[in-house]
Every structure is written in C-alpha cells, then in structure tokens.
Design a protein around this motif. Structure first.
Motif, PDB file in Angstrom:
ATOM      1  N   UNK A  86       0.871  -1.139  -0.095  1.00 24.10           N
ATOM      2  CA  UNK A  86       0.149   0.054   0.011  1.00 24.10           C
ATOM      3  C   UNK A  86       0.871   1.180  -0.124  1.00 24.10           C
ATOM      4  N   UNK A  87       1.086   1.994  -1.143  1.00 26.27           N
ATOM      5  CA  UNK A  87       1.937   3.004  -1.139  1.00 26.27           C
ATOM      6  C   UNK A  87       1.332   4.472  -0.770  1.00 26.27           C
ATOM      7  N   UNK A  88       0.080   4.277  -0.881  1.00 21.63           N
ATOM      8  CA  UNK A  88      -0.582   5.878  -0.445  1.00 21.63           C
ATOM      9  C   UNK A  88      -0.682   6.484  -1.913  1.00 21.63           C
ATOM     10  N   UNK A  89      -0.082   6.123  -2.741  1.00 23.97           N
ATOM     11  CA  UNK A  89       0.094   6.927  -4.047  1.00 23.97           C
ATOM     12  C   UNK A  89      -1.054   6.523  -5.040  1.00 23.97           C
ATOM     13  N   UNK A  90      -1.680   5.547  -4.866  1.00 24.43           N
ATOM     14  CA  UNK A  90      -3.134   5.149  -5.439  1.00 24.43           C
ATOM     15  C   UNK A  90      -3.831   4.830  -4.691  1.00 24.43           C
ATOM     16  N   UNK A  91      -5.271   4.568  -5.270  1.00 25.30           N
ATOM     17  CA  UNK A  91      -6.537   4.082  -4.246  1.00 25.30           C
ATOM     18  C   UNK A  91      -5.998   2.910  -3.667  1.00 25.30           C
ATOM     19  N   UNK A  92      -6.632   2.783  -2.605  1.00 24.52           N
ATOM     20  CA  UNK A  92      -6.326   1.583  -1.650  1.00 24.52           C
ATOM     21  C   UNK A  92      -6.894   0.213  -2.365  1.00 24.52           C
ATOM     22  N   UNK A  93      -6.620  -0.930  -1.992  1.00 22.81           N
ATOM     23  CA  UNK A  93      -7.249  -2.221  -2.221  1.00 22.81           C
ATOM     24  C   UNK A  93      -8.569  -1.998  -2.095  1.00 22.81           C
ATOM     25  N   UNK A  94      -9.557  -3.033  -2.777  1.00 16.83           N
ATOM     26  CA  UNK A  94     -10.769  -3.121  -2.181  1.00 16.83           C
ATOM     27  C   UNK A  94     -10.840  -4.773  -1.932  1.00 16.83           C
ATOM     28  N   UNK A  95     -11.512  -5.262  -0.796  1.00 14.90           N
ATOM     29  CA  UNK A  95     -11.914  -6.567  -0.642  1.00 14.90           C
ATOM     30  C   UNK A  95     -13.208  -6.804  -0.691  1.00 14.90           C
ATOM     31  N   UNK A  96     -13.780  -7.766  -1.739  1.00 15.44           N
ATOM     32  CA  UNK A  96     -15.345  -7.973  -1.797  1.00 15.44           C
ATOM     33  C   UNK A  96     -15.604  -9.386  -1.414  1.00 15.44           C
ATOM     34  N   UNK A  97     -16.554  -9.499  -0.773  1.00 12.59           N
ATOM     35  CA  UNK A  97     -17.159 -10.782  -0.488  1.00 12.59           C
ATOM     36  C   UNK A  97     -18.479 -10.713  -0.751  1.00 12.59           C
ATOM     37  N   UNK A  98     -19.225 -11.659  -0.384  1.00 16.30           N
ATOM     38  CA  UNK A  98     -20.670 -11.959  -0.501  1.00 16.30           C
ATOM     39  C   UNK A  98     -21.529 -10.594   0.055  1.00 16.30           C
ATOM     40  N   UNK A  99     -20.985 -10.050   1.176  1.00 12.00           N
ATOM     41  CA  UNK A  99     -21.704  -9.017   1.732  1.00 12.00           C
ATOM     42  C   UNK A  99     -21.123  -7.810   1.087  1.00 12.00           C
ATOM     43  N   UNK A 100     -20.532  -7.663   0.057  1.00 11.89           N
ATOM     44  CA  UNK A 100     -20.224  -6.267  -0.528  1.00 11.89           C
ATOM     45  C   UNK A 100     -18.710  -6.081  -0.718  1.00 11.89           C
ATOM     46  N   UNK A 101     -18.211  -4.771  -1.052  1.00 14.30           N
ATOM     47  CA  UNK A 101     -16.706  -4.434  -1.136  1.00 14.30           C
ATOM     48  C   UNK A 101     -16.578  -3.397   0.039  1.00 14.30           C
ATOM     49  N   UNK A 102     -15.491  -3.613   0.448  1.00 16.87           N
ATOM     50  CA  UNK A 102     -14.719  -2.430   1.512  1.00 16.87           C
ATOM     51  C   UNK A 102     -13.420  -2.172   1.145  1.00 16.87           C
ATOM     52  N   UNK A 103     -12.945  -0.838   1.329  1.00 15.23           N
ATOM     53  CA  UNK A 103     -11.899  -0.421   0.929  1.00 15.23           C
ATOM     54  C   UNK A 103     -11.004  -1.047   2.116  1.00 15.23           C
ATOM     55  N   UNK A 104      -9.654  -1.263   1.851  1.00 17.48           N
ATOM     56  CA  UNK A 104      -8.667  -2.052   2.703  1.00 17.48           C
ATOM     57  C   UNK A 104      -8.619  -1.158   4.254  1.00 17.48           C
TER      58      UNK A 104
END
Length: 128
Positions: A86-104
C-alpha cells in the motif's frame, strides 16, 4: 478455513473462504480484479479480470472478453500467502465478499503496510 488479512500483529479474519481483491492500475487507471479462495492447500487464484490493457497488464492468450472485461484462469500453484503493498500514491485495495466491497482502510489502518492475505484456521490463527 477462512481468509485473513495480517498486518504486523493485527489479524483480521474475513469470515469467508473466498474473496475478490480489486484495485485500479496506477498508470492505466483501469480496474483489475482477482478471485481468491482459501483451501487446505493454500490460496488459489480462481479468476483474474481486467477492464483494459496496456502498461504491463495485457491479458494472456487464453483470456476471453465477456461482461466488459478480459477474464482468464491464471495457472499458478496454491500459495501460502499474498503480499499486498500500500503505497498511498494510488487508491487502496478493495476486498469484496458476498456482503459487498470494502476499502482496505475500513479493515486495517491506512498506514498498515505490507498486508498479507493468507488462509486461517478456526479462530484468528493464520495458517502456517
């Protein structure tokens, strides 16, 4: 078996055995997604998708274009872990599961780097 995110001593158990990692390519500004599953053998990459090409993100010859994205099944052995920087220079990872997506940063502190995704056994113990 479940997926866990580990940052130093902090362990976040996702409570699912499969999830999608999603991010935006830093140069091309194109969406990229990977479907991962925790198995007894390790992490298995089931499918990768990219919504464009260029700058080192060309789909392989066996990719097919459906639903607005190039899709393919990478030919990788199961992995013990996947290291997410996670460099902070780009948008953060998103983690998606059955309940939806969340930013890291909804799961771990924004300055937690690296983050390691790995299979977990029962409770909060990452698999070794």
């Amino acid at each position: 078996m479940s997926l866990c995110l580990v940052a130093g001593a902090l362990v976040v158990r996702l409570g699912v055995d499969a999830a999608t990692l999603a991010w935006t390519h830093s140069v091309e500004k194109t969406a990229w997604e990977e479907d991962w599953a925790a198995t007894a053998q390790g992490l298995v990459l089931r499918e990768a998708r990219v919504r464009g090409s260029g700058a080192g993100m060309e789909p392989p010859p066996d990719a097919r274009f459906t639903g607005g994205a190039w899709r393919w099944t990478p030919h990788l052995p199961p992995l013990g872990e996947v290291i997410l920087r996670r460099s902070g220079a780009t948008a953060d990872w998103r983690v998606c599961t059955r309940s939806g997506c969340r930013a890291m940063d909804e799961l771990l502190p924004a300055d937690a780097d690296p983050v390691v995704m790995k299979p977990c056994w029962r409770g909060l113990t990452p698999a070794r």
